[in-house]
Design an enzyme around this catalytic site. Structure first.
Site, PDB file in Angstrom:
ATOM      1  N   ASP A 208      69.530 -48.146 -77.533  1.00  0.00           N
ATOM      2  CA  ASP A 208      70.087 -47.337 -78.616  1.00  0.00           C
ATOM      3  C   ASP A 208      71.476 -46.812 -78.257  1.00  0.00           C
ATOM      4  O   ASP A 208      71.692 -46.344 -77.144  1.00  0.00           O
ATOM      5  CB  ASP A 208      69.149 -46.153 -78.871  1.00  0.00           C
ATOM      6  CG  ASP A 208      69.606 -45.311 -80.039  1.00  0.00           C
ATOM      7  OD1 ASP A 208      69.549 -45.815 -81.162  1.00  0.00           O
ATOM      8  OD2 ASP A 208      70.034 -44.162 -79.824  1.00  0.00           O
ATOM      9  N   GLU A 262      72.402 -52.169 -78.894  1.00  0.00           N
ATOM     10  CA  GLU A 262      72.927 -51.673 -80.167  1.00  0.00           C
ATOM     11  C   GLU A 262      74.323 -51.133 -79.857  1.00  0.00           C
ATOM     12  O   GLU A 262      74.475 -50.036 -79.332  1.00  0.00           O
ATOM     13  CB  GLU A 262      72.058 -50.551 -80.759  1.00  0.00           C
ATOM     14  CG  GLU A 262      72.567 -50.138 -82.140  1.00  0.00           C
ATOM     15  CD  GLU A 262      72.412 -48.655 -82.486  1.00  0.00           C
ATOM     16  OE1 GLU A 262      72.414 -48.328 -83.680  1.00  0.00           O
ATOM     17  OE2 GLU A 262      72.326 -47.806 -81.581  1.00  0.00           O
TER      18      GLU A 262
HETATM   19  C1  GLC Z   1      71.090 -45.130 -83.257  1.00  0.00           C
HETATM   20  C2  GLC Z   1      69.821 -45.191 -84.081  1.00  0.00           C
HETATM   21  C3  GLC Z   1      69.827 -44.056 -85.053  1.00  0.00           C
HETATM   22  C4  GLC Z   1      69.850 -42.757 -84.287  1.00  0.00           C
HETATM   23  C5  GLC Z   1      71.044 -42.714 -83.339  1.00  0.00           C
HETATM   24  C6  GLC Z   1      70.894 -41.614 -82.348  1.00  0.00           C
HETATM   25  O1  GLC Z   1      72.217 -45.422 -83.970  1.00  0.00           O
HETATM   26  O2  GLC Z   1      69.706 -46.439 -84.698  1.00  0.00           O
HETATM   27  O3  GLC Z   1      68.739 -44.094 -85.921  1.00  0.00           O
HETATM   28  O4  GLC Z   1      69.935 -41.675 -85.157  1.00  0.00           O
HETATM   29  O5  GLC Z   1      71.162 -43.902 -82.588  1.00  0.00           O
HETATM   30  O6  GLC Z   1      69.856 -41.881 -81.448  1.00  0.00           O
END
Ligand code: GLC
Length: 549
Positions: A208, A262
């Site tokens: 993440d 991500e």
């Molecule tokens: C990422 C997740 C999102 C979350 C953020 C903070 O972008 O996909 O849903 O709020 O990280 O953890």
């Protein structure tokens, strides 16, 4: 031994536990609900499930605020349920990917509670970013960084003696304190968490907010109007790659495990560094997810994505939507079909043509599933669910909504519980004995979009996804591999996926994003089309076809 490269071609179902299926009737999805619907996913034809965070969490950011990275949220079940689920999924040939959230903890994580109690200059505080405030009495934040969810990125604590104290950094909500990745405990802890889950049979990790982890310890101010981006001192620093090299060593000590980043970076060259040899296996591709429904723009993003992955030989990831963005049926039904996080607050004011959006979403699904690499399907996308834009304010839960004072509607509209069966809410999401309503209300019109209704209808979105996923899995030409563009009229995307193996048929994909019908290129048979061809066999606008060649 042949290396198992399952992730290079996989179709991966993104499962948002809270909204998938409620086994115990409390209105929140749970692991029992998932286990009772695994056969649905097997039948759909996916190769893996990615679970959004399933850990114990106060749910200040829907589970992205984790208080115990080695447990299961009690509302979802137990670790024993997770073990059973992993085993049952594997028995069906489905791999398990879980979210790991290294940028921040929950403010209820024992480390953060200990840091508050231990006071300034302590080893406990060094695991986070505690700093004295500015101004004579320290009552101004240490710098001017803004939270990605709105408002300042700093919150002040009260010291154990009751005096106003230091501030801590949180790039997201105040309940999500950022870890200090220069701290050896933090590094050791996460490597241990990876081993914990790989050891339980988890096949992959989705990282993440993967570009945010490391920070410039000087914590310099940014220009007042500076948007978060690659040159912001909290984004995409060189030292984040040391972290991923050590994670890769951990992953490589287990067979066939995969690290998926991500990484929200618009700059392809910067993104490419994350898939360099010895780092992540693959990274999400947000330019594709944000791209308007426009042939030239899509072609450019596709080419850039393939180019950025090519030097490392990494497979591309294709994704149309997720739990952070508007559902595609709604997006493609608006006049502006692009998605942009910064502009979400305006999109919901525009009219949506759901019939047009659905037609385009069908065409986009076939386009996406024909591209080389892996593909993600966000739960409900296979049913053609739309963005629920009229959730009553008092039921909204996303911190984005609250922290922007309601200016940004946030992400709740894409997180509404799935409709499974029947004609009334909760549409089989909860059992008949349920004591609570679903945690977000479902539109009554979803009676036509239940799994039950769509399974019974020849031309439903569900049937299209099922057929496409089965063809994709059975075809050696689809998934990982190369593609070659074919000459095509303006507004049309046409390409071949040829397997290279003698005697194995290739697939020719043609997507018509222009305003009139186009002739099909040479082919032997039509494998699948996202909508009916014209009476003279041409491809209508907003339609994609897979042809056998
Ligand atoms: C990422 C997740 C999102 C979350 C953020 C903070 O972008 O996909 O849903 O709020 O990280 O953890």
């Amino acid at each position: 031994m042949h290396e198992d490269l399952w992730w290079r071609s996989a179709a991966i179902y993104q499962l948002y536990v809270r909204s998938f299926a409620d086994g115990n009737g409390d209105g929140t999805g749970d692991l029992a609900g998932v286990r009772s619907h695994l056969s649905y996913l097997a039948e759909l034809g996916v190769d893996a499930i990615w679970f959004n965070p399933w850990y114990p969490s106060p749910l200040a950011d829907a589970g992205y605020d984790i208080s115990d990275p080695r447990g299961i949220e009690p509302a979802f079940g137990t670790l024993a349920d997770a073990d059973a689920l992993i085993g049952e999924a594997h028995a069906l040939g489905i791999r398990i990917i879980i979210d790991v959230v290294p940028n921040h903890a929950s403010d209820q994580h024992p480390w953060f509670i200990a840091a508050q109690a231990a006071g300034p200059e302590s080893a406990e505080r060094d695991r986070f970013w505690f700093r004295r405030g500015r101004g004579p009495s320290g009552d101004e934040p240490p710098n001017n960084w803004q939270s990605i969810f709105g408002g300042p990125a700093w919150t002040r604590v009260t010291e154990p003696d009751g005096s106003p104290g230091e501030w801590y950094l949180h790039l997201f909500a105040p309940q999500q304190p950022d870890y200090n990745w220069s701290n050896a405990d933090v590094r050791a802890e996460f490597e241990d968490v990876l081993r914990f889950w790989f050891g339980r049979g988890v096949d992959g990790i989705r990282i993440d907010s993967g570009a945010l982890l490391t920070k410039d310890a000087a914590l310099p101010d940014v220009a007042a109007d500076y948007p978060p981006g690659p040159s912001h001192p909290f984004t995409d620093r060189d030292d984040v790659h040391d972290v991923y090299r050590s994670w890769r060593a951990v992953a490589d000590s287990y067979p066939a495990r995969v690290l998926i980043g991500e990484i929200w970076l618009p700059d392809a060259a910067r993104l490419a560094r994350y898939v360099a040899p010895g780092e992540l296996h693959t990274v999400f591709n947000f330019p594709y997810l944000s791209c308007p429904w426009d042939a030239a723009a899509l072609r450019q993003v596709i080419d850039e994505t393939l180019a950025l992955n090519a030097p490392a030989g990494a497979p591309a990831i294709w994704v149309l939507s997720n739990h952070d963005v508007d559902r595609i049926v709604s997006r493609y039904g608006r006049a502006d079909t692009a998605f942009n996080l910064a502009r979400r607050r305006y999109f919901h004011n525009f009219p949506v043509d759901l019939a047009l959006g659905t037609k385009r979403a069908r065409a986009a699904a076939l386009l996406t599933m024909a591209l080389p690499g892996s593909v993600y399907i966000y739960q409900g996308e296979e049913l053609g669910l739309w963005e629920v834009q009229d959730i009553p304010d008092e039921l909204r839960q996303d911190p984005i909504w609250r922290r922007t004072g309601g200016a940004d509607p946030g992400r709740d509209g894409s997180r509404v519980p799935l409709p499974w069966s029947g004609t009334e809410p909760p549409f089989g999401f909860s059992p008949p004995s349920a004591v609570s309503e679903p945690w977000l209300p479902q539109p009554k019109e979803w009676r036509d979009l239940t799994v039950e209704a769509e399974a019974a209808s020849d031309d439903s979105m569900l049937r299209l996804y099922r057929e496409a996923l089965h063809i994709r899995r059975d075809s050696a030409a689809l998934g990982d591999g190369a593609m070659s563009w074919l000459p095509a009229a303006d507004g049309v995307l046409a390409f071949d996926r040829l397997s290279g193996a003698v005697g194995v048929g290739g697939v020719r994909c043609v997507a018509n994003l222009s305003t009139g019908p186009v002739e099909l290129p040479p082919h032997t048979t039509v494998l699948l089309a996202s909508g009916p061809l014209t009476s003279d066999g041409n491809l209508p606008p907003d339609t994609t076809v897979w042809l056998r060649v």
